[in-house]
Design a protein around this motif. Structure first.
Motif, PDB file in Angstrom:
ATOM      1  N   ALA A  94       0.916  -1.184   0.035  1.00  0.00           N
ATOM      2  CA  ALA A  94      -0.047  -0.020  -0.060  1.00  0.00           C
ATOM      3  C   ALA A  94       0.903   1.197  -0.071  1.00  0.00           C
ATOM      4  O   ALA A  94       0.485   2.408  -0.672  1.00  0.00           O
ATOM      5  N   PHE A 150       1.043   3.959  -2.947  1.00  0.00           N
ATOM      6  CA  PHE A 150       0.577   5.340  -2.767  1.00  0.00           C
ATOM      7  C   PHE A 150       1.865   6.490  -3.037  1.00  0.00           C
ATOM      8  O   PHE A 150       1.870   7.539  -3.698  1.00  0.00           O
ATOM      9  N   GLU A 169       1.789   9.338  -6.010  1.00  0.00           N
ATOM     10  CA  GLU A 169       2.172  10.566  -5.816  1.00  0.00           C
ATOM     11  C   GLU A 169       3.342  11.160  -6.657  1.00  0.00           C
ATOM     12  O   GLU A 169       3.290  12.361  -6.723  1.00  0.00           O
ATOM     13  N   GLU A 178      -5.377   7.199  -4.950  1.00  0.00           N
ATOM     14  CA  GLU A 178      -4.489   7.831  -3.719  1.00  0.00           C
ATOM     15  C   GLU A 178      -5.182   7.779  -2.581  1.00  0.00           C
ATOM     16  O   GLU A 178      -4.488   7.498  -1.413  1.00  0.00           O
ATOM     17  N   SER A 191      -5.250   3.769  -1.385  1.00  0.00           N
ATOM     18  CA  SER A 191      -3.947   3.334  -1.237  1.00  0.00           C
ATOM     19  C   SER A 191      -3.543   4.136   0.119  1.00  0.00           C
ATOM     20  O   SER A 191      -2.861   3.307   1.131  1.00  0.00           O
ATOM     21  N   CYS A 192      -3.619   5.271   0.364  1.00  0.00           N
ATOM     22  CA  CYS A 192      -3.502   5.965   1.763  1.00  0.00           C
ATOM     23  C   CYS A 192      -4.200   5.462   2.778  1.00  0.00           C
ATOM     24  O   CYS A 192      -3.691   5.089   3.935  1.00  0.00           O
ATOM     25  N   ALA A 196       1.884   1.891 -10.386  1.00  0.00           N
ATOM     26  CA  ALA A 196       0.765   1.880  -9.271  1.00  0.00           C
ATOM     27  C   ALA A 196      -0.294   0.964  -9.505  1.00  0.00           C
ATOM     28  O   ALA A 196      -0.836   0.268  -8.541  1.00  0.00           O
TER      29      ALA A 196
END
Length: 211
Positions: free
Chosen positions: A65, A69, A73, A88, A91-92, A153
């Motif tokens: 994860a 992220f 980013e 985003e 994953s965060c 990603a």
């Protein structure tokens, strides 16, 4: 001779006095093993959990994860950006929640809050993470611009989804195993109560004796 006897009597009185004072003293030597005295409020790392299957899977989830992220980013331009923002967020959120659960389980903090069903909490987290990582990865794969960061990603998003799915399967098994003894205990209590009520119905003299 008298001096010797007086010295012996004095020594006996002194030894008995020391024994009495030692017994009544609040500063008694402790027999607690040194290994049980933990610092930092009794926190300790559960190495058995970290070495087990669930601990390794949790660590893998946090790492995947975090990598997903970081990859998302690094993207500076996007059009449209909805898929990127959604990935985003997923994953965060997965990194933060799973990392918090990893700390709770590895430091045995969950045992201090028995009011929460932690197995069910872990099951809900893994189920939601599996579902949202799948949706976010599919959306990002459909809307990406074939850049290296977006492709990375998407790859790590699908890998995280797979690991979360495995964790969900193991969490379901653990939750069922823990719920079986409770259900069997409730069933046995119900059967015992029904048996006692039937005995009272068939033997009314028991009610009169109890009254």
């Amino acid at each position: 001779m008298r001096n010797g006897e007086e010295l012996e009597g004095f020594d006996g009185e002194a030894s008995s006095t020391s024994m009495i004072s030692g017994a009544s003293s609040p500063y008694q030597p402790t027999t607690e093993p040194v290994g049980q005295r933990h610092g930092l409020g009794g926190l300790r790392c559960d190495l058995d959990y970290l070495r087990g299957a669930l601990g390794k899977i949790k660590i893998t989830e946090v790492v995947l994860a975090l990598i997903a992220f970081i990859c998302i980013e690094t993207i500076m331009e996007c059009s449209p950006c909805e898929g990127l923002y959604f990935f985003e967020f997923v994953s965060c959120s997965a990194f933060v929640v799973t990392g918090a659960l990893l700390l709770m389980f590895s430091l045995n903090l969950h045992t201090r809050i028995p009011q929460i069903n932690w197995n069910l909490t872990d099951l809900v987290n893994t189920g939601l993470s599996t579902f949202f990582f799948f949706i976010a990865s599919v959306v990002l794969a459909a809307l990406n611009h074939k850049t290296g960061a977006e492709i990375a990603a998407v790859i790590f998003g699908f890998l995280a989804m797979i690991v979360y799915a495995v964790n969900m399967y193991l969490a379901v098994k653990k939750w069922r195993m823990n719920s079986r003894p409770q259900n069997s205990r409730q069933t046995s209590d119900y059967i015992r109560a029904r048996t006692e009520s039937r005995e009272v119905d068939h033997h009314p003299e028991i009610q009169r004796l109890d009254a």
